[in-house]
Design an enzyme around this catalytic site. Structure first.
Site, mmCIF file in Angstrom:
data_model
loop_
_atom_site.group_PDB
_atom_site.id
_atom_site.type_symbol
_atom_site.label_atom_id
_atom_site.label_comp_id
_atom_site.label_asym_id
_atom_site.label_seq_id
_atom_site.Cartn_x
_atom_site.Cartn_y
_atom_site.Cartn_z
ATOM 1 N N ASP C 26 0.846 -1.189 0.000
ATOM 2 C CA ASP C 26 0.000 0.000 0.000
ATOM 3 C C ASP C 26 0.882 1.239 0.000
ATOM 4 O OD1 ASP C 26 0.832 0.619 2.617
ATOM 5 O OD2 ASP C 26 -0.930 -0.277 3.538
ATOM 6 N N LYS C 27 0.270 2.403 0.054
ATOM 7 C CA LYS C 27 1.032 3.650 -0.087
ATOM 8 C C LYS C 27 1.963 3.936 1.080
ATOM 9 C CE LYS C 27 -1.223 7.703 0.190
ATOM 10 N NZ LYS C 27 -0.935 8.374 1.466
#
Lengths: 158, 158, 158, 158
Positions: C26-27
């Site tokens: 994920d980010k």
């Protein structure tokens, strides 16, 4: 390099295997179609690894990322839970700024073709600004396909 | 119905909104590309609902499922975490055995086009054997596009 | 059977490996936490396979499904893209109607513990109605842990 | 703040809705269990938004990230494709370095309780090093629960 030119060059291609996860199925009882894109990614990264490149290092050390900009996929037959899957990946063409891969996804047990596809990737830095693949990658890919002068041409920043 | 024929027919199209989830992002900081296919599905199902059809009921009561057999997507700009996203879906063409949708995905705030795509679907039963859409669906879609005799033609089992 | 009783019984446990996919990050730059649950599933299914059981066949031929009803997970350290991951799975306790697994997730390279967890599963049929594991499974697990009379007790339908 | 103290404080809680996606189902015909964790995230982020905070901005401007370190979930009933889902999220306790949320997931149509759960989060910077929530967040949450001196205590860096 869609077709191999006999005696002249080598295709950059490879196979990797994976097993269908329960989480990848849907209520139709087969693999939900978007998961094939993740399998393409697995195939692509393993092909790069087989060529001597570690995509994680490419991102971390060379600040090069390869986002997908164009994708096609044709679904031929459903993948079932727990199937062993083979992803065959070909690097069809590359320049310092563009890579083009194609894929064939098979069920391993009976070699049924489940899907075919293609992805196009640009080269960007961590700010998503277009950049070029470092020369070391270009040289390596040239060496791998040394008989084909058209395969990867670092002077063409397509 | 790729292009609208002026004064003659109505496009079957609709918009739906969603918000980017953290789980949909990847380490490049933007939405992982396969999630757009899931958003296409959201757009497609909402378009059917806007046309008066409930895809869950279509599966349960009519034993009709619409698996994707062909898909194209072009990525134009990255989607960011927490962006509000608009999926515009068009039913481009349909017969009793084949449906063709196209999509445009926008960031809502500045109406930036993030991706365009198309999907082709066949009609199968729960055993994944090809079947036909019940006449009630065909009639309904004909009624929605009544001026266009070529839009959906139940006699052509393409 | 959280701890092995020396000379008396055998733990039913096993290890399986997988590699972190880009889609799983994920980010924040690390693996999104819900993916560990999918890795637990991979570990669980491989443990059953190592015990001689094929979960796909259990579903198809014996109409037995094992949905998760309770789950705990503690995250110790982040998993990174492309890490090789080891999932160690233990079958802690079972009856004909309930299975209890525990998990340890490691990074393979340095054996860092990334997460620990537990899942409880009931046995249901394809209509999601509670049922019991066929005697063949109970017998097999008893045989695998034959010295421990408390491990799996088919008379207790807990 | 698991239970509300009458006349003294206000619970920080909120509800958000979503619809089950086809991609979230599995071959058992119901939602695959790990997707509930993603719904928890949706509930949590919307609760923060209802409190006046934008988690995207918290990450970008304040360099504060809230990874899950501990999670429990109990599944009560399956979620079905296309169900409208309500996620009720409560902020149970917080300090400058730790947040504790609880969740209830309902099917909206008949208000069936599908799952309950809890998550614990630490506060880290973009390097994943532990840090503290900026005072503006602490003050805001104190103001929202102003009558409860024990709810969030910025002097305790638990």
């Amino acid at each position: 390099m869609g077709k191999e030119i006999e005696g002249v060059n080598k295709k950059i291609s490879g196979e990797t295997k994976l097993r269908v996860r329960y989480a990848e199925t849907d209520k139709m009882g087969v693999v939900y179609h978007s998961n094939f894109l993740i399998w393409f990614e697995v195939g692509r990264v393993e092909l790069l690894r087989q060529c001597g490149f570690d995509y994680r290092e490419m991102e971390k050390k060379d600040n090069c990322h390869l986002p997908v900009v164009d994708l096609k996929i044709r679904y031929k037959a459903p993948a079932q839970y727990d199937d062993e899957i083979v992803v065959r990946t070909d690097l069809k063409r590359m320049s310092a700024s563009l890579l083009h891969f194609s894929y064939e996804v098979f069920r391993e047990s009976d070699r049924t073709l489940l899907a075919t596809g293609e992805t196009m990737h640009i080269v960007v830095d961590s700010k998503l600004v277009r950049t070029s693949l470092p020369e070391k990658y270009m040289k390596a890919f040239r060496d791998l396909t040394f008989h084909d002068p058209t395969f990867c041409d670092p002077t063409k920043n397509s």
